[in-house]
Design a protein around this motif. Sequence first.
Motif, PDB file in Angstrom:
ATOM      1  N   ILE B 159       0.850  -1.193   0.000  1.00 42.95           N
ATOM      2  CA  ILE B 159       0.000   0.000   0.000  1.00 42.95           C
ATOM      3  C   ILE B 159       0.887   1.244   0.000  1.00 42.95           C
ATOM      4  O   ILE B 159       0.643   2.214  -0.723  1.00 42.95           O
ATOM      5  CB  ILE B 159      -0.934   0.009   1.231  1.00 42.95           C
ATOM      6  CG1 ILE B 159      -1.815  -1.240   1.223  1.00 42.95           C
ATOM      7  CG2 ILE B 159      -1.785   1.266   1.256  1.00 42.95           C
ATOM      8  CD1 ILE B 159      -2.771  -1.334   2.390  1.00 42.95           C
ATOM      9  N   MET B 160       1.953   1.194   0.783  1.00 42.17           N
ATOM     10  CA  MET B 160       2.838   2.355   0.862  1.00 42.17           C
ATOM     11  C   MET B 160       3.565   2.583  -0.466  1.00 42.17           C
ATOM     12  O   MET B 160       3.751   3.715  -0.886  1.00 42.17           O
ATOM     13  CB  MET B 160       3.834   2.156   2.000  1.00 42.17           C
ATOM     14  CG  MET B 160       3.172   2.197   3.361  1.00 42.17           C
ATOM     15  SD  MET B 160       4.327   2.459   4.689  1.00 42.17           S
ATOM     16  CE  MET B 160       4.590   0.833   5.301  1.00 42.17           C
ATOM     17  N   LEU B 161       3.957   1.493  -1.113  1.00 43.26           N
ATOM     18  CA  LEU B 161       4.637   1.647  -2.401  1.00 43.26           C
ATOM     19  C   LEU B 161       3.700   2.286  -3.425  1.00 43.26           C
ATOM     20  O   LEU B 161       4.098   3.137  -4.212  1.00 43.26           O
ATOM     21  CB  LEU B 161       5.141   0.298  -2.908  1.00 43.26           C
ATOM     22  CG  LEU B 161       6.337  -0.267  -2.135  1.00 43.26           C
ATOM     23  CD1 LEU B 161       6.640  -1.693  -2.594  1.00 43.26           C
ATOM     24  CD2 LEU B 161       7.567   0.603  -2.305  1.00 43.26           C
ATOM     25  N   GLU B 163       1.266   4.276  -2.705  1.00 40.30           N
ATOM     26  CA  GLU B 163       1.116   5.685  -2.339  1.00 40.30           C
ATOM     27  C   GLU B 163       2.316   6.505  -2.770  1.00 40.30           C
ATOM     28  O   GLU B 163       2.191   7.660  -3.164  1.00 40.30           O
ATOM     29  CB  GLU B 163       0.933   5.800  -0.824  1.00 40.30           C
ATOM     30  CG  GLU B 163      -0.479   5.499  -0.416  1.00 40.30           C
ATOM     31  CD  GLU B 163      -0.681   5.552   1.075  1.00 40.30           C
ATOM     32  OE1 GLU B 163      -1.812   5.383   1.506  1.00 40.30           O
ATOM     33  OE2 GLU B 163       0.305   5.766   1.803  1.00 40.30           O
ATOM     34  N   PHE B 164       3.463   5.891  -2.671  1.00 42.22           N
ATOM     35  CA  PHE B 164       4.678   6.557  -3.128  1.00 42.22           C
ATOM     36  C   PHE B 164       4.521   6.955  -4.598  1.00 42.22           C
ATOM     37  O   PHE B 164       4.809   8.083  -4.998  1.00 42.22           O
ATOM     38  CB  PHE B 164       5.866   5.613  -2.941  1.00 42.22           C
ATOM     39  CG  PHE B 164       7.170   6.188  -3.392  1.00 42.22           C
ATOM     40  CD1 PHE B 164       7.883   7.038  -2.559  1.00 42.22           C
ATOM     41  CD2 PHE B 164       7.688   5.886  -4.641  1.00 42.22           C
ATOM     42  CE1 PHE B 164       9.080   7.579  -2.970  1.00 42.22           C
ATOM     43  CE2 PHE B 164       8.879   6.425  -5.054  1.00 42.22           C
ATOM     44  CZ  PHE B 164       9.586   7.271  -4.217  1.00 42.22           C
ATOM     45  N   THR B 166       1.692   7.411  -6.166  1.00 41.39           N
ATOM     46  CA  THR B 166       0.670   8.457  -6.259  1.00 41.39           C
ATOM     47  C   THR B 166       1.257   9.826  -5.938  1.00 41.39           C
ATOM     48  O   THR B 166       0.996  10.800  -6.636  1.00 41.39           O
ATOM     49  CB  THR B 166      -0.480   8.162  -5.278  1.00 41.39           C
ATOM     50  OG1 THR B 166      -0.910   6.829  -5.483  1.00 41.39           O
ATOM     51  CG2 THR B 166      -1.636   9.115  -5.497  1.00 41.39           C
ATOM     52  N   VAL B 167       2.055   9.892  -4.868  1.00 40.41           N
ATOM     53  CA  VAL B 167       2.668  11.165  -4.504  1.00 40.41           C
ATOM     54  C   VAL B 167       3.573  11.639  -5.639  1.00 40.41           C
ATOM     55  O   VAL B 167       3.587  12.814  -6.010  1.00 40.41           O
ATOM     56  CB  VAL B 167       3.478  11.028  -3.195  1.00 40.41           C
ATOM     57  CG1 VAL B 167       4.240  12.298  -2.903  1.00 40.41           C
ATOM     58  CG2 VAL B 167       2.558  10.704  -2.042  1.00 40.41           C
ATOM     59  N   LEU B 192       3.428  10.663   3.030  1.00 38.85           N
ATOM     60  CA  LEU B 192       3.562   9.238   3.314  1.00 38.85           C
ATOM     61  C   LEU B 192       3.622   8.981   4.818  1.00 38.85           C
ATOM     62  O   LEU B 192       2.973   8.073   5.333  1.00 38.85           O
ATOM     63  CB  LEU B 192       4.818   8.667   2.647  1.00 38.85           C
ATOM     64  CG  LEU B 192       4.767   8.586   1.124  1.00 38.85           C
ATOM     65  CD1 LEU B 192       6.096   8.118   0.557  1.00 38.85           C
ATOM     66  CD2 LEU B 192       3.659   7.644   0.685  1.00 38.85           C
TER      67      LEU B 192
END
Lengths: 483, 260, 196
Positions: B159-161, B163-164, B166-167, B192
């Motif tokens: 999920i964090m990857l 989001e990375f 997306t940012v 993040l």
Amino acid sequence: MKPIAAVERLRLKFPGKDTLLFKDLSLTFYEGEKVLLLGPSGCGKSTLLQVLSGLIPNSIDVPMKAERLQLPTNWGYVFQDPDTQFCMPFADEEIAFALENIGVPRSEMHQRIKTLLEKVGLFIEPHTDIHTLSGGMKQRLALASVLALEPDVLFLDEPTAMIDEEGTKEIWQTVKRIAKEKTVIIVEHKIDYVLDFVDRIVLFNDDGEIIADDKAQTVFANYKDIIASQGIWYPGVWEEYTANRRRRSTESGGEKRIYLRQFQGYRSNEVKIRIEEAAVHAGEWIAVTGKNGAGKSTLLHALMKLIRTDGTYELYGKDSKQLKQLHRLLAFVFQNPEFQFVTNSVREELAYSLRLEKRKEAEITETVEGLLRQFHLYEQQDQHPYQLSMGQKRRLSVAASIVSGQQIFLLDEPTFGQDAKNTFALLELLESYRRQGTTIIMVTHDENIVKHFATRRWVIEDGRLVKDESISRQRSTAAALFV
Amino acid sequence: MKWNIRYRETWLHQTNPSLKLIVLLFLFLAVLFIHNPNVLINFSLALLLLFMFSTGYPWKFLLLLFLPFLLIFVSTASSMMMFGEGETTWFRWGLIHVTEESFLRGLHIGFRALSFALLGLLFSLTTRPVRLFYSLMQQLKLKPKYAYSFLAAVRLLPIMLEEFQTVHNALKVRGTVSHGWLEKMKRYAIPLLSQSIRRAQRIAVAMEAKRFSSSTERTFYYEIGFNKHDIALVALFAFVAAAAYYTGVHYPYIPVTDVR
Amino acid sequence: MSTTTKGLKLADILTTIVIAVIFGIIYKIWGPVYDFVKVFGFHLDQLIYGMWFIAASVAYLLIRKPGVALLAEIAASSGELIMGSEWGLEVLIYGVIQGLLAEVVFAAFRYKRFDVLVVSLGAIGATIGSLVMDFYKGYIEALAPWNLALFLIARFVGAVVISGFFAVSLVKALEKTGVTQMLRPASKEDYDALDR
């Protein structure tokens, strides 16, 4: 009836806030009751659930006191965000986590997991990666792992706030099936499927005070105006809204803005979206619809060139390859507003792009002031964007994206998770831009938006644009007449 | 790690994760005390064979993983080769001074880095985090609140990857001014981190809502014990270590026994 | 008011580990960056080495409790390991030693100070930890003296800049978003306000 949970003269205050959230609130719940707590966002309904379950203050450190607290011993809690209630990667492991916590012997676990999954209507292989489940399925898994605790009382804290229509329906069907014998206390903003399930509604106002507490039908009938003003999605809210709305001017067909032919977007060298041929004009509002994972967001990413593309893609008659800064022609609004924010205040956020373009300070101030008022953010202009409410964040993300005066907006489910009031406000704003000739391309799951706002619909299936239809205006007026 | 790559379960997957971790950490420390390049080269080759044949991943994927390690090998080795101290000069150009001693030392460090890398890969390619942490709780008495926190974090990783990414896209769309790389990093880190802090807090509450507590006795869904593969693991590495040492001493490639 | 008996609460641990894993991602990306900079020689790479200590500083500044610096550094290096670090198992050992020495510095201040000075000292502690490992692993003492001096200065300066000053400014920016409020315990004034 026997009381099963109660608070008496509850006082509670969030650190850093000036006022108490609850001041001497008293409320009792009885065995077997199905209760819906209604109220504007921020009035403390979820906080009350956390107090009733003991999560406050045991797990969350919030100053509170009460003259008397009666907390149920066997309870289960389903939270709003499907991605923040699991700690294990696979469905069976997640349910097993709950079983482990209450010391169920290992030999019984497999059978129990199977039974629980069936109970919530999840007919999946137990060892399934949770990431591959849809939002609605994740929430039903959450329900299954809560049922593993064999609770008498179920706290449901906006379980469908981040779920699409279909998933919402499934979740409530499941709850109705499994919770007949249980006490259920619900906080929810979308009450279409809840109303016929609950027998009591407690209505709160902005100050966390109870303004009504009675049979569901009685409260809903007598306080409908208040419920409407609180932004609750209740049955018939769209019909009422469209009835009061001015008739839309629908003429479009201005200049050609986008032209696509054999246009393809790639993710890791695979074609993920393909459009044979399409042209988009000024004043059009295209609703992009389709199943989860069909490629709707990918289409927007391709248009914004965030992914590799090929084929013909013309903007204002020019080959897009020759256009550098695409973001000055196309405004892009992401699904999660926070990721878009780059500054420390609402005002700076709006000025950001203008500063990059080296506009004159006077012009920047004028534009920013205008947008602050238009998007109802004037009072919040000095706040940090992260500290805004959901609706305000969403409006800011749209305002900040369109500040450069782009004539084409790309929006990825901008009304997702928003309450009715904010949704209508945002749609009105977008509509006012469209009427002045702006082109809107918007991914949405909401058929009502397609019906009442879009001028055209694109259906995406398996990465292909399979249907391109204009929405006839008659339908919109017909809906209005119907009410 | 979830590589989303199909792999075959090998005997290494079935060993006890705690035991595997301890054995590999022990080997790691042992490698620090090998100063004879011949022994080290033998040992690295043995690890390489295990990496190729016992991890159960497709060749193409293994090769892709291995490329950066070669880079590490070269960069680690070259710095010492060019700037290390030594007496037998082979080459001198400005500050660069390659001597026989520094060259061999560089080579040795290179192989050392390579064997560390292989030890790490052998572990991470053949260990599912869930099994690892269950084993750590059961065999090494790791407190459940630490173990499940790690597992929750592993679950959030993809999920964090996402989001990375997306940012990254969002910053592209908003347009950026170049403020230097630290400022740029902040732009990525703030959304993040704040998202993750909120998420972590919520997950902790959700876990406690499911009656997670450190005071009560808990049962385990997976019981991780020991089996014949664990004996094989210990025996194999004992043999590899002994063989590497014996052949390194008796059949050297390089006539040097200590690079210090 | 909390029910947990001793040590860190679940929420503290989980938050520490989750943010550390983000830094684990950065640690992993940092590998190729470090190698790239290395090409320029003169130990320029050592100037950016300090990034590998930042998890300890940030976690300490955010959670402000004993043990989180060590935990964060271990979690970040585990994350890096799981993602297939080029350095393999080595990163885990480095993580433990770096975190431990940063933790020692914070403990020396009794976990009462959260300013640039303390965090920079923590970064220096972590740097010493990394050097201990390098000494065993990379024979750094065998580098030519001028070279070794350059190496050491670059690493210490870089650590203070990145894991000292930058870490503090990062956390300050994060505090402005309001999200850190949920990490800090409620004050006595908040409790007193209930009776007003």
